[in-house]
Design a protein around this motif. Structure first.
Motif, PDB file in Angstrom:
ATOM      1  N   UNK A  81       0.825  -1.209   0.000  1.00  0.00           N
ATOM      2  CA  UNK A  81       0.000   0.000   0.000  1.00  0.00           C
ATOM      3  C   UNK A  81       0.856   1.253   0.000  1.00  0.00           C
ATOM      4  N   UNK A  82       1.869   1.303   0.867  1.00  0.00           N
ATOM      5  CA  UNK A  82       2.695   2.509   0.948  1.00  0.00           C
ATOM      6  C   UNK A  82       3.554   2.690  -0.297  1.00  0.00           C
ATOM      7  N   UNK A  83       4.003   1.593  -0.894  1.00  0.00           N
ATOM      8  CA  UNK A  83       4.715   1.720  -2.164  1.00  0.00           C
ATOM      9  C   UNK A  83       3.787   2.236  -3.254  1.00  0.00           C
ATOM     10  N   UNK A  84       2.567   1.728  -3.282  1.00  0.00           N
ATOM     11  CA  UNK A  84       1.590   2.191  -4.274  1.00  0.00           C
ATOM     12  C   UNK A  84       1.331   3.685  -4.111  1.00  0.00           C
ATOM     13  N   UNK A  85       1.156   4.133  -2.878  1.00  0.00           N
ATOM     14  CA  UNK A  85       0.911   5.551  -2.626  1.00  0.00           C
ATOM     15  C   UNK A  85       2.115   6.417  -2.976  1.00  0.00           C
ATOM     16  N   UNK A  86       3.291   5.791  -3.026  1.00  0.00           N
ATOM     17  CA  UNK A  86       4.523   6.519  -3.347  1.00  0.00           C
ATOM     18  C   UNK A  86       4.872   6.448  -4.827  1.00  0.00           C
ATOM     19  N   UNK A  87       4.005   5.826  -5.631  1.00  0.00           N
ATOM     20  CA  UNK A  87       4.229   5.794  -7.077  1.00  0.00           C
ATOM     21  C   UNK A  87       4.925   4.560  -7.592  1.00  0.00           C
ATOM     22  N   UNK A  88       4.887   3.461  -6.828  1.00  0.00           N
ATOM     23  CA  UNK A  88       5.541   2.224  -7.236  1.00  0.00           C
ATOM     24  C   UNK A  88       4.525   1.101  -7.418  1.00  0.00           C
ATOM     25  N   UNK A  89       4.897   0.141  -8.255  1.00  0.00           N
ATOM     26  CA  UNK A  89       4.193  -1.131  -8.312  1.00  0.00           C
ATOM     27  C   UNK A  89       5.152  -2.224  -7.853  1.00  0.00           C
ATOM     28  N   UNK A  90       4.677  -3.108  -6.983  1.00  0.00           N
ATOM     29  CA  UNK A  90       5.522  -4.183  -6.477  1.00  0.00           C
ATOM     30  C   UNK A  90       5.639  -5.270  -7.536  1.00  0.00           C
TER      31      UNK A  90
END
Length: 256
Positions: free
Chosen positions: A222-231
């Protein structure tokens, strides 16, 4: 990550026996290569004394290492100077906080190892670190980091540990006493470090507390997504399927 000067003097001494830096660096470069990053420029957040950075540089990466500790960086620079010239010229180090540092450059990948992410003990801290990574990456750049993995920490909580290490100059005994803080997903590790001078037999004691966060896949994603990343991938240390028995997790994310 805050280390006293005394602790940093023995940082490598504590960890050289259990950590295979060359193998860990090879694992990271293999992971990056799977997603098209082969060589290029790499930002190493929380580089410590530069042992991983030196291994990355030996494989052809140009590495910018960042760490909060001036003493760690002095040791990293001494290591750089001792390396062959072709490797040394691909290394540089600077002081900075993983949450706020800005080098005004873009890199092919940002890498943070040795659980630097777990020293970001609040959501705001971890997202600030993610924002640092995003700021230094072009679209499709990779962010690779490891952290304490929550399911394993809960299944097998940290215990009191005693470790002894020695060099020609000193003998060090380190006692680690962990205190679980379940309401904020952190562990406060209280260290007692006793250092005996080999010549004088004088003993010096240093007390430190390191607070580390254990993390779970949904919150990280979730925090990566909110920061502009895809896992792209989450694996156990050194690769393989991540399970509830694995204390360390490695995440690879791509900037959108």
């Amino acid at each position: 990550m805050s280390f006293s000067k005394r602790y940093s003097q023995y940082y490598d001494l504590f960890d050289h026996e259990k950590k295979n830096y060359r193998a860990e660096a090879a694992f990271v470069t293999d992971m990056l290569g799977r997603y098209g990053i082969v060589g290029g420029n790499l930002l190493n957040l929380g580089c410590g004394t530069g042992r991983h950075a030196a291994e990355f540089a030996a494989t052809g990466f140009s590495v910018s290492g960042v760490d909060m500790s001036a003493d760690m960086l002095a040791r990293a620079d001494a290591r750089r100077i001792s390396l062959p010239g072709t490797v040394a010229k691909r290394l540089r180090f600077q002081q900075g906080d993983a949450r706020t540092v800005r080098t005004d450059e873009l890199y092919d990948a940002v890498v943070s190892l040795f659980h630097v992410a777990s020293y970001q003990t609040t959501n705001a801290d971890f997202m600030a670190m993610c924002h640092t990574a995003a700021t230094h990456l072009p679209r499709s750049g990779l962010f690779l980091f490891d952290c304490w993995y929550g399911p394993a920490v809960l299944a097998d909580p940290p215990r009191v540990r005693i470790k002894r290490a020695a060099s020609d100059e000193t003998v060090v005994i380190r006692i680690a006493e962990p205190l679980m803080r379940p309401h904020d997903n952190t562990v406060a590790v209280n260290y007692t470090i006793m250092m005996t001078d080999g010549k004088t037999q004088c003993v010096e004691t240093v007390l430190e507390t390191h607070v580390m966060r254990y993390m779970f896949k949904p919150e990280v994603e979730l925090m990566l997504d909110l920061s502009g990343f895809e896992v792209l991938e989450s694996v156990k240390s050194m690769g393989g399927e991540l399970s509830a028995a694995d204390r360390s997790a490695t995440f690879v994310a791509r900037k959108r």
